[in-house]
Design a protein around this motif. Structure first.
Motif, PDB file in Angstrom:
ATOM      1  N   GLY A  15       0.763  -1.238   0.000  1.00 54.02           N
ATOM      2  CA  GLY A  15       0.000   0.000   0.000  1.00 54.02           C
ATOM      3  C   GLY A  15       0.791   1.283   0.000  1.00 54.02           C
ATOM      4  N   SER A  16       1.402   1.569  -1.109  1.00 53.92           N
ATOM      5  CA  SER A  16       2.122   2.815  -1.325  1.00 53.92           C
ATOM      6  C   SER A  16       1.461   3.533  -2.500  1.00 53.92           C
ATOM      7  CB  SER A  16       3.588   2.502  -1.667  1.00 53.92           C
ATOM      8  OG  SER A  16       4.230   3.609  -2.259  1.00 53.92           O
ATOM      9  N   ILE A  17       1.570   4.852  -2.518  1.00 50.43           N
ATOM     10  CA  ILE A  17       1.056   5.607  -3.665  1.00 50.43           C
ATOM     11  C   ILE A  17       1.686   5.105  -4.964  1.00 50.43           C
ATOM     12  CG2 ILE A  17       2.739   7.479  -3.364  1.00 50.43           C
ATOM     13  CD1 ILE A  17      -0.859   7.826  -4.701  1.00 50.43           C
ATOM     14  N   SER A  18       2.888   4.566  -4.879  1.00 49.09           N
ATOM     15  CA  SER A  18       3.563   4.072  -6.084  1.00 49.09           C
ATOM     16  C   SER A  18       3.063   2.694  -6.524  1.00 49.09           C
ATOM     17  CB  SER A  18       5.076   4.058  -5.878  1.00 49.09           C
ATOM     18  OG  SER A  18       5.416   3.237  -4.794  1.00 49.09           O
ATOM     19  N   ARG A  75      14.749   5.876  -5.380  1.00 49.50           N
ATOM     20  CA  ARG A  75      15.306   7.072  -6.028  1.00 49.50           C
ATOM     21  C   ARG A  75      15.164   8.278  -5.113  1.00 49.50           C
ATOM     22  NH1 ARG A  75      12.035   9.025  -9.686  1.00 49.50           N
ATOM     23  NH2 ARG A  75      10.306   7.759  -9.008  1.00 49.50           N
ATOM     24  N   GLU A  76      15.959   9.279  -5.393  1.00 48.97           N
ATOM     25  CA  GLU A  76      15.793  10.580  -4.761  1.00 48.97           C
ATOM     26  C   GLU A  76      14.898  11.391  -5.688  1.00 48.97           C
ATOM     27  OE1 GLU A  76      18.953  13.898  -4.068  1.00 48.97           O
ATOM     28  OE2 GLU A  76      19.090  12.434  -2.439  1.00 48.97           O
ATOM     29  N   SER A  77      13.827  11.932  -5.140  1.00 45.16           N
ATOM     30  CA  SER A  77      12.831  12.598  -5.979  1.00 45.16           C
ATOM     31  C   SER A  77      11.909  13.432  -5.099  1.00 45.16           C
ATOM     32  CB  SER A  77      12.011  11.534  -6.724  1.00 45.16           C
ATOM     33  OG  SER A  77      11.031  12.118  -7.540  1.00 45.16           O
ATOM     34  N   LEU A  78      11.060  14.214  -5.745  1.00 48.11           N
ATOM     35  CA  LEU A  78       9.962  14.863  -5.045  1.00 48.11           C
ATOM     36  C   LEU A  78       8.947  13.773  -4.738  1.00 48.11           C
ATOM     37  CD1 LEU A  78       8.661  17.493  -4.039  1.00 48.11           C
ATOM     38  CD2 LEU A  78       7.578  17.692  -6.294  1.00 48.11           C
ATOM     39  N   LEU A  79       8.621  13.596  -3.468  1.00 50.61           N
ATOM     40  CA  LEU A  79       7.735  12.522  -3.033  1.00 50.61           C
ATOM     41  C   LEU A  79       6.288  12.997  -3.003  1.00 50.61           C
ATOM     42  CD1 LEU A  79      10.019  11.266  -0.135  1.00 50.61           C
ATOM     43  CD2 LEU A  79       9.877  10.352  -2.460  1.00 50.61           C
ATOM     44  N   SER A 124      15.332  10.658  -0.718  1.00 49.79           N
ATOM     45  CA  SER A 124      15.294   9.231  -1.038  1.00 49.79           C
ATOM     46  C   SER A 124      13.990   8.644  -0.546  1.00 49.79           C
ATOM     47  CB  SER A 124      16.456   8.505  -0.370  1.00 49.79           C
ATOM     48  OG  SER A 124      17.665   8.905  -0.936  1.00 49.79           O
ATOM     49  N   GLY A 125      13.472   7.720  -1.295  1.00 53.29           N
ATOM     50  CA  GLY A 125      12.252   7.039  -0.888  1.00 53.29           C
ATOM     51  C   GLY A 125      11.311   6.760  -2.037  1.00 53.29           C
ATOM     52  N   ALA A 126      11.545   7.403  -3.182  1.00 52.12           N
ATOM     53  CA  ALA A 126      10.684   7.144  -4.340  1.00 52.12           C
ATOM     54  C   ALA A 126      11.014   5.769  -4.913  1.00 52.12           C
ATOM     55  CB  ALA A 126      10.893   8.218  -5.404  1.00 52.12           C
TER      56      ALA A 126
END
Length: 184
Positions: free
Chosen positions: A11-14, A151-155, A162-164
Motif C-alpha cells: 500500500g504505497s502511492i507508487s 530514487r531521490e525525488s519529489l515525493l 530518497s524514498g521514491a
C-alpha cells in the motif's frame, strides 16, 4: 524463458507502477502471479493487474480457490523470484521479523530459502532513513533479499529525498538480471 515471478504489491502511492512492472515482465515471457496487500487495493485494482498478466490476482491469505491445496504454499512452488514492489515500511518490518498476518508475509515465510528475493522500498525519506527501517532492510539482506534502491525525488507528500520507488525499468532490469544469472 519459462521463469515464474511472484510480484507482491503493498500500500504505497507508487502501487500504480506495479502495473507497468507486471505488464513488461509478462511481455518478456515471464509468468507473473500478483499478490496484493489489503492497503494496496486502495491504490490499484486487482482487475488491472489481472488484465495485464492474464493471471488470477491473489488478495487474501484465507482466499483458497482450490480446496485441495493451500494457496500461499502452492504459489511458492513454481516461483523462481519473489519481488516486493513497492515495499512499504510495514511489509519490510513484517518480513524482517517473521510476522505472518497477511498473504504476502505468510507466503514469504513459506517461500523456499533458495528462491531469489528482491525488495523495492517506497516511502517518505524520514521513514526510509529511520534506523528501524534500515535495520529491517539489513536483516532482509542477511537472509537473502536484495534491495532495489529507491530514487531521490519529489515525493507524494511534498518532501524531496530518497524514498521514491525505483523506476519500472530499473526494477525490470534487476529482475531479468537476477533470473538470467547475470548478478552475483
Amino acid at each position: 524463458m519459462g521463469k515464474h515471478i511472484l510480484l507482491a504489491v503493498t500500500g504505497s502511492i507508487s502501487a500504480y507502477k506495479s502495473a507497468d512492472i507486471a505488464n513488461e515482465l509478462t511481455k518478456k515471457g515471464y509468468t507473473v502471479d500478483v499478490l496484493m496487500s489489503k492497503s494496496s487495493l486502495e491504490f490499484i485494482t486487482p482487475l488491472t493487474l489481472q488484465s495485464l498478466t492474464k493471471r488470477r490476482v491473489h488478495t487474501g491469505v484465507m482466499d483458497e480457490p482450490n480446496p485441495s491445496k493451500i494457496n500461499h504454499i502452492e504459489l511458492t512452488k513454481p516461483a523462481d523470484l519473489f519481488l516486493v514492489a513497492p515495499a512499504t515500511a510495514n511489509i519490510i518490518g513484517k518480513l524482517a521479523n517473521g510476522i505472518a498476518d497477511d498473504l504476502i508475509s505468510t507466503l514469504a515465510l513459506a517461500l523456499p530459502s533458495d528462491r531469489a528475493k528482491l525488495i523495492a522500498p517506497a516511502m517518505n525519506t524520514n521513514m526510509y532513513d529511520h534506523p528501524i527501517v534500515q535495520r529491517n532492510l539489513q536483516t532482509l539482506k542477511e537472509i537473502g533479499y536484495k534491495e532495489i534502491q529507491p530514487r531521490e525525488s519529489l515525493l507524494a507528500c511534498g518532501d524531496f529525498g530518497s524514498g521514491a520507488l525505483a523506476t519500472a525499468d530499473t526494477i525490470i532490469e534487476k529482475v531479468v538480471n537476477t533470473l538470467e544469472g547475470e548478478e552475483a
